[in-house]
Design a protein around this motif. Structure first.
Motif, mmCIF file in Angstrom:
data_model
loop_
_atom_site.group_PDB
_atom_site.id
_atom_site.type_symbol
_atom_site.label_atom_id
_atom_site.label_comp_id
_atom_site.label_asym_id
_atom_site.label_seq_id
_atom_site.Cartn_x
_atom_site.Cartn_y
_atom_site.Cartn_z
ATOM 1 N N ALA A 1 0.828 -1.206 0.000
ATOM 2 C CA ALA A 1 0.000 0.000 0.000
ATOM 3 C C ALA A 1 0.863 1.257 0.000
ATOM 4 N N THR A 2 0.385 2.307 -0.689
ATOM 5 C CA THR A 2 1.065 3.597 -0.627
ATOM 6 C C THR A 2 0.243 4.581 0.200
ATOM 7 N N ARG A 3 -0.979 4.150 0.551
ATOM 8 C CA ARG A 3 -1.876 5.003 1.303
ATOM 9 C C ARG A 3 -2.703 4.144 2.233
ATOM 10 N N ILE A 4 -2.697 4.478 3.507
ATOM 11 C CA ILE A 4 -3.427 3.674 4.497
ATOM 12 C C ILE A 4 -4.268 4.606 5.357
ATOM 13 N N GLU A 5 -5.564 4.329 5.376
ATOM 14 C CA GLU A 5 -6.473 5.140 6.192
ATOM 15 C C GLU A 5 -6.955 4.322 7.371
ATOM 16 N N VAL B 1 4.931 6.057 2.700
ATOM 17 C CA VAL B 1 3.518 5.695 2.719
ATOM 18 C C VAL B 1 2.713 6.807 3.391
ATOM 19 N N GLU B 2 1.571 7.143 2.783
ATOM 20 C CA GLU B 2 0.697 8.140 3.402
ATOM 21 C C GLU B 2 -0.194 7.468 4.449
ATOM 22 N N PHE B 3 -0.289 8.092 5.622
ATOM 23 C CA PHE B 3 -1.148 7.567 6.687
ATOM 24 C C PHE B 3 -2.175 8.623 7.076
ATOM 25 N N ARG B 4 -3.407 8.186 7.251
ATOM 26 C CA ARG B 4 -4.439 9.076 7.779
ATOM 27 C C ARG B 4 -5.117 8.389 8.945
ATOM 28 N N LEU B 5 -5.319 9.145 9.994
ATOM 29 C CA LEU B 5 -5.949 8.575 11.182
ATOM 30 C C LEU B 5 -7.094 9.466 11.610
ATOM 31 N N ILE C 1 -2.738 13.522 9.540
ATOM 32 C CA ILE C 1 -2.561 13.271 8.107
ATOM 33 C C ILE C 1 -1.078 13.344 7.843
ATOM 34 N N LEU C 2 -0.496 12.214 7.521
ATOM 35 C CA LEU C 2 0.941 12.152 7.271
ATOM 36 C C LEU C 2 1.148 11.812 5.809
ATOM 37 N N LYS C 3 1.491 12.846 5.036
ATOM 38 C CA LYS C 3 1.689 12.645 3.598
ATOM 39 C C LYS C 3 2.993 11.906 3.341
#
Ligand code: ADP
Ligand code: MG
Length: 326
Positions: free
Chosen positions: A32-36, A177-181, A190-192
């Motif tokens: 994954a490159t983006r995880i919410e 990897v982008e993380f959103r919590l 929001i960690l781009k």
């Protein structure tokens, strides 16, 4: 049910953050490159992870939550033995046995997504669903069927803080990897994705606090097959930052005696006494030189050449910190 209680009481699914850890690691494994990550009520009501990874082929969906876990576990009379194996290959099976569980996935190259649900340990047949490429996992009402476990859950904000801490440590390990919590529908973090060193430092600042970059020194040094990079903070007189110490070995957060000693010595020797500075450090070495499976849940490692690693860390940190004295 008793068996489930005992297993859930084991180290792998101790609390909501343990579930988040397993699910996010699966997303990372899937590229994954983006995880919410969406959380409700500290994770007790809902834990939902969405990723854009490779997804799961329709035929493999039932395997992912394989309740063979149950059959495997039944064959072990020694539960300690199971726990010591870290449930490898058993995370989804374990989670789905202690919550209302759903997984929706569209595999790369497929034009349909499928959803499976597990309720009370029973797997429902896969149904077509809407989903972009990747996987979503929903875990509702954690421990609804394990009252003994549920009783040990702490206050909502405490459980959420564990999740946030976990996500911070994963985000520092995986800068690309982008993380959103979010919590109860509100975005918390929001960690781009960070594509260069400057962006990486900004991301570190998101996690450690805006003042960190101005109060830290960059490290990037290689010798004898070891590479240390990252940032060391200069301790502030006012407060301990023991909760902002991140040390990664080959991308894995560790809490290690040898490491801690080398870091402490370097600081004490050059500058400071009795303070716990913030730092984010990444040590890379040949995987053959380190055993990371000493204890999967405790972040321990064992270096083959402890002395070499210790002295490399000490000297590298010492040299950088000594600049502040000049
Ligand atoms: P393990 O990760 O140790 O293999 P898990 O129970 O965590 O065991 O997951 C079982 C399997 O389900 C994984 O091996 C993987 O094939 C699949 N899987 C789980 N989560 C994802 C995901 N987010 N994306 C793609 N595949 C996944
Ligand atoms: Mg897993």
């Amino acid at each position: 049910a008793e068996l489930i209680n005992q297993i859930a009481a084991g180290e792998v699914i101790e609390r909501p953050s343990s579930v988040v850890k397993e699910l996010v690691e699966n997303s990372l494994d899937a590229g994954a490159t983006r995880i919410e990550v969406d959380i409700e009520l500290g994770g007790q009501r809902l834990i939902r992870i969405r990723d854009d990874g490779g997804g799961i082929e329709p035929d493999d969906l039932p395997l992912a939550v394989a309740s063979h876990a149950t059959s495997k576990i039944r064959s072990f009379d020694d539960l300690e033995h199971v726990a010591s194996m870290g449930f490898r290959g058993e995370a989804l099976a374990s989670v789905s046995s202690v919550a209302r569980f759903a997984l929706t996935s569209r595999a790369r190259g497929q034009d349909t997504a499928f959803r499976i649900e597990v309720d009370g340990g029973k797997l429902q047949a896969a149904r077509p669903a809407q989903h972009p490429q990747g996987t979503s996992v929903e875990v509702r009402d954690l421990f609804y069927n394990v009252p003994a476990r549920r009783k040990f859950l702490r206050a909502e904000r405490t459980e959420f803080a564990h999740i946030d801490d976990l996500l911070k440590s994963l985000a520092l390990a995986r800068g690309a990897v982008e993380f959103r919590l979010s919590h109860n529908g509100k975005p918390v973090r929001i960690l781009k994705a960070a594509k260069d060193e400057q962006a990486a430092l900004l991301r570190v600042a998101e996690v450690l606090g805006e003042e960190f970059p101005a109060q830290s020194l960059r490290i990037d040094h290689a010798a004898a097959g070891l590479h240390l990079s990252g940032w060391v903070g200069l301790p502030t007189a006012s407060r301990s930052q023991a909760d902002s110490q991140y040390f990664y070995v080959n991308g894995r957060l560790v809490r290690d005696r040898i490491v801690a000693h080398a870091v402490r010595q370097a600081y004490a020797d050059v500058l400071f006494h009795g303070r716990h500075p913030a730092f984010v450090l990444y040590l890379e070495l040949d995987p053959a030189g380190v055993d990371v499976n000493v204890h999967p849940a405790k972040h321990e490692v064992r270096f083959r050449e402890q002395r070499l690693v210790h002295d490399f860390l000490f000297r590298t940190l010492h040299e950088v910190l000594a600049q502040t004295r000049a």
